[in-house]
Design an enzyme around this catalytic site. Structure first.
Site, mmCIF file in Angstrom:
data_model
loop_
_atom_site.group_PDB
_atom_site.id
_atom_site.type_symbol
_atom_site.label_atom_id
_atom_site.label_comp_id
_atom_site.label_asym_id
_atom_site.label_seq_id
_atom_site.Cartn_x
_atom_site.Cartn_y
_atom_site.Cartn_z
ATOM 1 N N GLU A 111 0.847 -1.209 0.000
ATOM 2 C CA GLU A 111 0.000 0.000 0.000
ATOM 3 C C GLU A 111 0.878 1.254 0.000
ATOM 4 O OE1 GLU A 111 -2.515 -1.512 3.405
ATOM 5 O OE2 GLU A 111 -4.096 -0.816 2.077
ATOM 6 N N GLU A 131 -3.226 -10.028 3.807
ATOM 7 C CA GLU A 131 -4.434 -9.681 4.568
ATOM 8 C C GLU A 131 -5.486 -10.771 4.437
ATOM 9 O OE1 GLU A 131 -2.743 -7.639 2.672
ATOM 10 O OE2 GLU A 131 -2.725 -5.599 3.454
#
Ligand code: 1HE
Length: 257
Positions: A111, A131
């Site tokens: 990210e 994740e």
């Protein structure tokens, strides 16, 4: 200002922002996210481009999972927003940012890399979104930025199946614009940062702030916004001087070398 896990170095008009938490694979703690935010907020006005790099064998292992345990839903929401605020300053802050990638670029590390304008990856780089397997979701802007790089289908696959892209695959699908030999991503990032820093500041501003908006506008609006930005950019004295330098034979030609 000094931070435990982040170093800021200034080399002429280039800022080098280095994650220095190698023992924890540069996992992004709350303190490190805050340090990133404050660093980009307070970059000296002489800085024209920045490079983000990570100490040790990996660029960044993402969210510091040891801090995840105790949060309730409201705290989780606010926590995600702190990442958004910090990474927004990377993407839409004062200067273009180039990520020098190696090793793991995973979870929140991906990210962070996605918030940068240019990504240079060495051959050890790999990309993943663990994740999915940790039972959580991206929270650092990944669902907005990553599909813009590789498409929604590929991101869905990464999170659903735990797929890992290696350095070559990562360049092919659009994570990195540059793929270089092991250990050379930082030097390449500095070389690119110097070129970026030599642009007219208004050109870099247009690329950071106008282009992403234009690309999301309906075509008719996009064409109009483009015309506004083009008019402003070309009226700047620096643009006039640069064009005149070319016409007078004083500026470099475009060359494929
Ligand atoms: C960590 C973290 C971390 C390492 N949080 N402590 N991210 C992940 O799920 C990735 C988790 N990390 C890994 O898969 C691996 O550590 C790596 C592939 C990145 C590197 O492997 P390796 O063999 O080089 O290192 P290591 O032995 O696994 O880790 C070294 C130490 O760093 C170890 O601690 P130690 O005290 O036992 O030495 C690890 O526990 C620690 N460490 N990664 C905390 N991430 C805004 S939402 C974003 C959501 C996410 O980012 S989720 C994805 C999280």
């Amino acid at each position: 200002m000094t931070y435990a896990d982040l170093q800021l170095e200034l080399r002429d008009d280039i800022a080098i922002v280095r994650l220095t938490r190698a023992a924890k694979r540069n996992a992004l703690s709350d303190a490190l996210i805050l340090a990133l935010r404050h660093t980009f907020e307070a970059l000296p006005s002489t800085v024209r481009a920045a490079v983000i790099d990570g100490d040790g064998p990996h660029f960044c292992a993402g969210l510091d999972l040891s801090e995840l345990q105790e949060r309730d839903a409201g705290e989780g929401l606010r926590h995600s927003r702190t990442w958004h605020a910090a990474l927004d300053l990377v993407q839409s802050g004062p200067v273009p940012v180039i990520a020098a990638l190696h090793g793991a670029v995973v979870g929140g590390g991906l990210e962070l890399a996605s918030a940068c304008h240019i990504r240079v990856a060495d051959s050890t780089t790999f990309y993943a979104l663990p994740e999915g397997s940790r039972g959580i979701f991206v929270g650092g802007g990944g669902s907005v930025r990553i599909p813009k790089l590789i498409g929604t289908a590929r991101m869905t696959d990464m999170m659903m199946t735990g797929r890992v892209y290696n350095a070559e695959e990562g360049e092919r699908v659009g994570f990195a614009q540059y793929l270089v030999a092991e250990g050379t991503a930082f030097d390449k990032a500095i070389e690119l940062a110097k070129r970026v820093a030599a642009n007219a500041p208004l050109t870099n501003y247009a690329l950071m702030h106008a282009l992403p908006r234009i690309s999301e506008q309906p075509a008719d609006h996009g064409f109009f916004t483009e015309a506004l930005m083009a008019g402003i950019a070309q009226s700047a004295p620096e643009a006039k001087e640069r064009v005149k330098a070319f016409l007078d034979g004083r500026a470099a030609k475009v060359s494929k070398e």
